[in-house]
Scaffold this motif. Structure first.
Motif, PDB file in Angstrom:
ATOM      1  N   ASP A 141     -23.226 -41.027  -5.089  1.00  0.00           N
ATOM      2  CA  ASP A 141     -22.407 -41.206  -3.885  1.00  0.00           C
ATOM      3  C   ASP A 141     -22.397 -42.658  -3.418  1.00  0.00           C
ATOM      4  O   ASP A 141     -21.331 -43.225  -3.121  1.00  0.00           O
ATOM      5  CB  ASP A 141     -22.904 -40.287  -2.765  1.00  0.00           C
ATOM      6  N   GLN A 142     -23.577 -43.288  -3.362  1.00  0.00           N
ATOM      7  CA  GLN A 142     -23.607 -44.658  -2.865  1.00  0.00           C
ATOM      8  C   GLN A 142     -22.973 -45.626  -3.870  1.00  0.00           C
ATOM      9  O   GLN A 142     -22.287 -46.576  -3.472  1.00  0.00           O
ATOM     10  CB  GLN A 142     -25.021 -45.091  -2.503  1.00  0.00           C
TER      11      GLN A 142
ATOM     12  N   GLY B 102     -20.531 -44.798  -5.906  1.00  0.00           N
ATOM     13  CA  GLY B 102     -19.107 -44.519  -5.789  1.00  0.00           C
ATOM     14  C   GLY B 102     -18.471 -45.221  -4.604  1.00  0.00           C
ATOM     15  O   GLY B 102     -17.371 -45.786  -4.706  1.00  0.00           O
ATOM     16  N   LYS B 103     -19.160 -45.238  -3.459  1.00  0.00           N
ATOM     17  CA  LYS B 103     -18.621 -45.900  -2.267  1.00  0.00           C
ATOM     18  C   LYS B 103     -18.526 -47.405  -2.464  1.00  0.00           C
ATOM     19  O   LYS B 103     -17.547 -48.035  -2.058  1.00  0.00           O
ATOM     20  CB  LYS B 103     -19.492 -45.565  -1.056  1.00  0.00           C
TER      21      LYS B 103
ATOM     22  N   ARG C 137     -27.493 -38.235 -10.151  1.00  0.00           N
ATOM     23  CA  ARG C 137     -27.285 -37.334  -9.014  1.00  0.00           C
ATOM     24  C   ARG C 137     -27.813 -37.958  -7.720  1.00  0.00           C
ATOM     25  O   ARG C 137     -27.287 -37.701  -6.636  1.00  0.00           O
ATOM     26  CB  ARG C 137     -27.944 -35.988  -9.284  1.00  0.00           C
TER      27      ARG C 137
ATOM     28  N   LYS D 150     -19.340 -37.624 -13.509  1.00  0.00           N
ATOM     29  CA  LYS D 150     -20.083 -36.949 -12.435  1.00  0.00           C
ATOM     30  C   LYS D 150     -20.214 -35.458 -12.717  1.00  0.00           C
ATOM     31  O   LYS D 150     -21.293 -34.872 -12.537  1.00  0.00           O
ATOM     32  CB  LYS D 150     -19.352 -37.170 -11.107  1.00  0.00           C
TER      33      LYS D 150
END
Length: 306
Positions: free
Chosen positions: A133-134, A136-137, A129, A187
Motif C-alpha cells: 500500500d505505501q 503503491g501510494k 503484503r 499484488k
C-alpha cells in the motif's frame, strides 16, 4: 505265407520320385520363409528410414524456428512502473540481447525502488503484503518508481509443478500485453500466494487472477500462459541475476529473495514492519541527494560616524 499277404514295397523309381517331391516341398517352404524374412527386413528398414526422416525433420524445424523473444516492456529483465502506476514501454528483446539497464533518476524527484522477487518465496510475500500500500501510494503520486524483477528461484520447490516459473511466465505475459495492469496482477499473486513445497496455483487459477486484476487482454494473456511463452526468458533472467552484478547497486549477485534496493542501497531490515521500510526510504533519499549546507557569510552593516 502267400505273396498276397506280403506288404508291397515301393520300387526304386517310386522312392526317387517321393524323394524329389519331398525336396520340392522343402524348397518351396524355404522360399516362402525367405520371402517372409525379406518382407520383414524391408518393413523394418522402411520404419527406420521413416523414423530417421522424422528426427531429421524435427531437428531442421527446431534449428530454423527462431528462439522466443523476451516480453515487451521488460527490457531490463524487470518492469519499471511510475506515476499513475503506468509502466515504461520498451520493445521486445532478442533472445541473446543483454538487458537494458534503467538509469537512476538524477533529479532527485523520485525515489528508485527495485525488487527481485519470487512468487513462491514466503519472505517475498511478507515484504510485499506489508509494504504494497505505501509503495503503491508513493509510485502513484510520482514520489517513487518501482522496478519489479520476477525471478523463478524456487521453481523446484512446488511438488514438480514449477509454480515459480509458471507464475513468472504469466507475469511476463501481462507485462507484454497489458503492462499497466502489472502492478495489480503482481499484488494478486502475493495476496493468493501458495505455501512453499506445495503444488501452487494451477494455470487456470493464475488465469482467474489475471481476470481479477482487470487485465484488458485476457485472451492473449491466457494463450501466452498456456504456451509457456516466456519460460526460457525467465530462466535466463534468473541466470543473469545469479551471475551478477546487480545493476545500479553494489550487490555482486543475487543470493536470495527478496532483494530490495532503494536508490541502489540494499534494504536488510524487517520484512513485516512498514514503518522501518518507510524510514529506510527517507534516509536513502536524504543520503543520495543531500548536499552540504553552506555556512552563511555575514553581511557587513553600515555604521554611523561618531
Amino acid at each position: 505265407m502267400s505273396n498276397g499277404d506280403l506288404e508291397r514295397r515301393p520300387s526304386n523309381g517310386e522312392r526317387r520320385a517321393a524323394t524329389r517331391d519331398k525336396a520340392r516341398q522343402l524348397r518351396e517352404a524355404h522360399r516362402k520363409q525367405e520371402r517372409r524374412r525379406r518382407a520383414v527386413v524391408r518393413t523394418s528398414i522402411i520404419a527406420v528410414v521413416v523414423a530417421a526422416a522424422a528426427i531429421v525433420a524435427i531437428v531442421i524445424v527446431s534449428s530454423i524456428h527462431p528462439p522466443a523473444h523476451g516480453p515487451a516492456n521488460m527490457a531490463s529483465d524487470g518492469i519499471l512502473i511510475g506515476k499513475g502506476m503506468k509502466a515504461e514501454r520498451t520493445p521486445s528483446t532478442a533472445p541473446d540481447a543483454k538487458p537494458v539497464v534503467n538509469k537512476p533518476n538524477a533529479s532527485g524527484g523520485a525515489v528508485s525502488i527495485v525488487t527481485y522477487i519470487d512468487y513462491l518465496c514466503p519472505y517475498c510475500g511478507e515484504f510485499e503484503r506489508t509494504n504494497v500500500d505505501q509503495i503503491g501510494k508513493l509510485v502513484d503520486s510520482g514520489a517513487a518508481t518501482i522496478e519489479i524483477h520476477p525471478i523463478p528461484l524456487l521453481a523446484s520447490h512446488s511438488a514438480g509443478t514449477k509454480y515459480s516459473l509458471r507464475a513468472d511466465n504469466a507475469a511476463a505475459c501481462v507485462a507484454n500485453y497489458d503492462p499497466n495492469s502489472f502492478w495489480a496482477f503482481n499484488k494478486a499473486l502475493f495476496e493468493n500466494q501458495p505455501k512453499e513445497n506445495t503444488a501452487g496455483l494451477t494455470d487456470q487459477q493464475i488465469k482467474d487472477l489475471v481476470k481479477r486484476a482487470g487485465v484488458k487482454t485476457y485472451d492473449a494473456v491466457s494463450k501466452c500462459i498456456d504456451d509457456g511463452r516466456y519460460d526460457s526468458w525467465a530462466q535466463n533472467a534468473l541466470d543473469r541475476t545469479l551471475t551478477g552484478p546487480i545493476p545500479n547497486s553494489s550487490v555482486k549477485q543475487l543470493k536470495g529473495t527478496p532483494l530490495v534496493l532503494v536508490n541502489g542501497k540494499q534494504y536488510q531490515g524487517s520484512l513485516t514492519d512498514p514503518d522501518e521500510f518507510r524510514a529506510f526510504i527517507v534516509k536513502a533519499q536524504a543520503d543520495t541527494y543531500s548536499t552540504p549546507t553552506p555556512t552563511p557569510t555575514p553581511t557587513p552593516t553600515a555604521t554611523s560616524a561618531g
